[in-house]
Design an enzyme around this catalytic site. Structure first.
Site, mmCIF file in Angstrom:
data_model
loop_
_atom_site.group_PDB
_atom_site.id
_atom_site.type_symbol
_atom_site.label_atom_id
_atom_site.label_comp_id
_atom_site.label_asym_id
_atom_site.label_seq_id
_atom_site.Cartn_x
_atom_site.Cartn_y
_atom_site.Cartn_z
ATOM 1 N N ALA A 8 0.841 -1.207 0.000
ATOM 2 C CA ALA A 8 0.000 0.000 0.000
ATOM 3 C C ALA A 8 0.870 1.249 0.000
ATOM 4 O O ALA A 8 0.832 2.058 0.929
ATOM 5 C CB ALA A 8 -0.935 -0.018 1.202
ATOM 6 N N GLY A 12 -1.205 1.762 -4.232
ATOM 7 C CA GLY A 12 -1.982 0.891 -3.344
ATOM 8 C C GLY A 12 -2.601 1.679 -2.195
ATOM 9 O O GLY A 12 -3.747 1.423 -1.795
ATOM 10 N N LYS A 205 0.626 2.757 -22.658
ATOM 11 C CA LYS A 205 1.288 3.359 -21.477
ATOM 12 C C LYS A 205 2.778 3.050 -21.511
ATOM 13 O O LYS A 205 3.633 3.927 -21.309
ATOM 14 C CB LYS A 205 0.618 2.822 -20.201
ATOM 15 C CG LYS A 205 1.253 3.322 -18.909
ATOM 16 C CD LYS A 205 0.382 4.343 -18.223
ATOM 17 C CE LYS A 205 1.141 5.262 -17.287
ATOM 18 N NZ LYS A 205 1.380 4.731 -15.977
ATOM 19 N N SER A 274 8.874 8.733 -12.882
ATOM 20 C CA SER A 274 9.036 7.946 -11.646
ATOM 21 C C SER A 274 10.440 7.340 -11.595
ATOM 22 O O SER A 274 11.013 7.197 -10.508
ATOM 23 C CB SER A 274 7.976 6.854 -11.579
ATOM 24 O OG SER A 274 8.005 6.054 -12.742
HETATM 25 N N1 NDP Z 1 3.055 6.326 -8.178
HETATM 26 C C1 NDP Z 1 2.476 6.620 -9.345
HETATM 27 O O1 NDP Z 1 2.062 7.775 -9.569
HETATM 28 C C2 NDP Z 1 2.290 5.575 -10.380
HETATM 29 C C3 NDP Z 1 2.769 4.287 -10.216
HETATM 30 N N2 NDP Z 1 2.510 3.351 -11.192
HETATM 31 C C4 NDP Z 1 3.007 1.987 -11.032
HETATM 32 O O2 NDP Z 1 2.369 1.386 -9.919
HETATM 33 C C5 NDP Z 1 3.245 0.415 -9.329
HETATM 34 C C6 NDP Z 1 3.373 0.739 -7.845
HETATM 35 O O3 NDP Z 1 4.076 1.979 -7.771
HETATM 36 P P1 NDP Z 1 4.055 2.919 -6.499
HETATM 37 O O4 NDP Z 1 2.757 2.827 -5.786
HETATM 38 O O5 NDP Z 1 4.508 4.256 -6.975
HETATM 39 O O6 NDP Z 1 5.213 2.258 -5.618
HETATM 40 P P2 NDP Z 1 5.526 2.471 -4.074
HETATM 41 O O7 NDP Z 1 6.961 2.121 -3.888
HETATM 42 O O8 NDP Z 1 5.034 3.798 -3.613
HETATM 43 O O9 NDP Z 1 4.606 1.372 -3.375
HETATM 44 C C7 NDP Z 1 4.941 0.022 -3.284
HETATM 45 C C8 NDP Z 1 4.767 -0.359 -1.834
HETATM 46 O O10 NDP Z 1 4.924 -1.773 -1.710
HETATM 47 C C9 NDP Z 1 5.664 -1.988 -0.510
HETATM 48 N N3 NDP Z 1 6.246 -3.319 -0.507
HETATM 49 C C10 NDP Z 1 7.173 -3.844 -1.328
HETATM 50 N N4 NDP Z 1 7.429 -5.119 -0.977
HETATM 51 C C11 NDP Z 1 6.637 -5.390 0.094
HETATM 52 C C12 NDP Z 1 6.455 -6.541 0.920
HETATM 53 N N5 NDP Z 1 7.136 -7.662 0.699
HETATM 54 N N6 NDP Z 1 5.562 -6.471 1.928
HETATM 55 C C13 NDP Z 1 4.866 -5.336 2.168
HETATM 56 N N7 NDP Z 1 4.986 -4.209 1.421
HETATM 57 C C14 NDP Z 1 5.874 -4.252 0.409
HETATM 58 C C15 NDP Z 1 6.712 -0.898 -0.538
HETATM 59 O O11 NDP Z 1 7.337 -0.764 0.702
HETATM 60 P P3 NDP Z 1 8.828 -0.149 0.784
HETATM 61 O O12 NDP Z 1 8.661 1.314 0.479
HETATM 62 O O13 NDP Z 1 9.229 -0.459 2.182
HETATM 63 O O14 NDP Z 1 9.659 -0.839 -0.246
HETATM 64 C C16 NDP Z 1 5.822 0.286 -0.906
HETATM 65 O O15 NDP Z 1 5.157 0.810 0.224
HETATM 66 C C17 NDP Z 1 4.573 0.515 -10.092
HETATM 67 O O16 NDP Z 1 4.635 -0.473 -11.084
HETATM 68 C C18 NDP Z 1 4.494 1.904 -10.733
HETATM 69 O O17 NDP Z 1 5.254 2.013 -11.917
HETATM 70 C C19 NDP Z 1 1.746 3.626 -12.286
HETATM 71 C C20 NDP Z 1 1.246 4.886 -12.483
HETATM 72 C C21 NDP Z 1 1.544 5.962 -11.600
HETATM 73 C C1 KPL Z 2 5.075 10.393 -16.208
HETATM 74 C C2 KPL Z 2 5.001 9.122 -16.991
HETATM 75 C C3 KPL Z 2 3.726 9.145 -17.800
HETATM 76 C C4 KPL Z 2 6.214 9.096 -17.946
HETATM 77 O O1 KPL Z 2 6.092 8.361 -19.110
HETATM 78 C C5 KPL Z 2 5.036 7.930 -16.082
HETATM 79 O O2 KPL Z 2 4.216 7.059 -16.174
HETATM 80 C C6 KPL Z 2 6.120 7.734 -15.093
HETATM 81 O O3 KPL Z 2 6.722 8.682 -14.630
HETATM 82 O O4 KPL Z 2 6.383 6.567 -14.739
#
Ligand code: NDP
Ligand code: KPL
Length: 326
Positions: A8, A12, A205, A274
């Site tokens: 989360a 998440g 994407k 990112s």
């Molecule tokens: N953030 C964004 O705006 C966007 C993200 N995405 C995609 O969504 C996906 C998630 O990204 P994002 O939410 O940014 O990532 P984050 O790193 O913010 O979130 C992932 C979470 O999972 C936790 N985690 C990892 N392993 C475990 C485990 N074994 N047990 C419990 N928790 C765990 C991490 O903890 P810890 O920090 O301790 O490692 C972290 O809190 C990626 O593929 C990203 O590319 C897509 C569009 C936009």
């Molecule tokens: C901003 C954008 C759309 C770049 O392609 C993205 O998805 C990222 O930063 O991972």
């Protein structure tokens, strides 16, 4: 409906906060470290649309205490999945659906596609096929995540923009399980189209992530700067055309032209991708799901990827040197 969001973080945490506020489902999250402690103490703090909310949510360190779920949403970074498998498996029963919310090429890509590549495991995202074997691709509901969200501090989710999460069965079927989940997410205030060709949307994407994210990490540039500079724009375009040839050979439909996709990325503005943000924070970069997996698909389809190969070589070196790979 029992739903656990595993991992989360930004995405998440945002999804969980929205579902928890709607209060319609039996929701849990699995988190860790200081983030988990903050959520247990104060709930998820969400800033969205100028409002600052505190949302109580059931949060656990381990899956065992939560038991079998109807849906498990995997919102980890792609490179965290293999290591988390032991913790994810206790949530899975015979009927559990698993929603994969990662950017990049998903580990289940070749499930149900037919033809010679049916059932191919992708080493770049699922080394040795462990995820495929232990989660099972038949459980999967695919997803494309559009919101931009950040974790500003432990337990503190900052929504920047966007509410759309596309969902789709790999088979394209409008199943009961995908429809019911989409309905709950819509009732939580999200935009959730159910797609009959989720792979094509994943590619659109990915098209931007595979090119702009590495270039931004290598140069420290924002999306607007990469597009404004003729040389980096053309580099991104060449990578995208290599990827398009691979996608099309796999039956993917690209509904927009490459230059429109590039313009769309530039219009996002002075935004650091990112991957650049991860590099600057010393976190693992999503290189394998966004780039290495496309190179692997190129090998599988006999399509050349000279520009992707060159950028990937530089990117990997940079990530290794900075301790941001693996
Ligand atoms: N953030 C964004 O705006 C966007 C993200 N995405 C995609 O969504 C996906 C998630 O990204 P994002 O939410 O940014 O990532 P984050 O790193 O913010 O979130 C992932 C979470 O999972 C936790 N985690 C990892 N392993 C475990 C485990 N074994 N047990 C419990 N928790 C765990 C991490 O903890 P810890 O920090 O301790 O490692 C972290 O809190 C990626 O593929 C990203 O590319 C897509 C569009 C936009
Ligand atoms: C901003 C954008 C759309 C770049 O392609 C993205 O998805 C990222 O930063 O991972």
């Amino acid at each position: 409906m029992k739903v656990t969001v595993f991992g989360a973080g930004a995405i998440g945490g945002y999804l969980a906060a929205k579902l928890a506020m709607a209060g319609r489902i039996d929701l849990s999250i699995v988190a860790r470290g200081a983030h988990l402690e903050a959520i247990k103490a104060n709930g998820l703090r969400l800033i969205e649309d100028g409002q600052d909310m505190s949302v109580p949510v059931r949060a656990a360190a381990t899956a065992e205490v939560l038991g079998v779920q109807d849906y498990v949403v995997l919102a980890l970074k792609a490179h965290s999945l293999t290591l988390a498998l032991d913790q994810i498996v206790p949530l899975l029963g015979d009927h559990t659906a698993v929603v994969t919310m990662q950017n990049g090429v998903p580990w289940w890509y070749f499930h149900g596609v037919g033809g010679p590549l049916e059932g191919t495991r992708l080493n770049a995202v699922d080394r040795g096929g462990a995820i495929w074997q232990r989660i099972g691709p038949q459980r999967v509901i695919g997803s494309v995540v559009y919101p931009a969200v950040e974790v500003d501090a432990p337990g503190f989710i900052h929504h920047i923009d966007g509410k759309r999460f596309s969902l789709g069965e790999p088979s394209g079927e409008r199943s009961e399980r995908v429809t019911l989940l989409a309905e709950e997410m819509v009732k939580a205030g999200l935009q959730v189209p159910v797609r009959d060709d989720i792979r094509s949307e994943i590619w659109v994407k990915l098209w931007g992530n595979l090119s702009f994210n590495p270039i931004s990490a290598l140069t420290g540039s924002t999306l607007a700067a990469i597009v404004a500079d003729e040389s980096t724009r053309m580099l991104a375009r060449t990578m995208m055309l290599e990827a398009q040839a691979i996608g099309e050979s796999l039956g993917v439909r690209f509904p927009i032209a490459v230059d429109r996709r590039i313009k769309g990325a530039g219009d996002v503005g002075e935004h650091k991708t990112s991957m650049l943000q991860d590099l600057e924070r010393g976190r693992s970069m999503e290189i394998d799901a966004l780039v290495t997996a496309v190179q692997e698909l190129g090998r599988l389809t006999d399509k050349p990827t000279p520009t992707i190969d060159a950028v990937l070589a530089l990117l990997r070196r940079l990530a290794v040197e900075r301790g941001c790979y693996g």
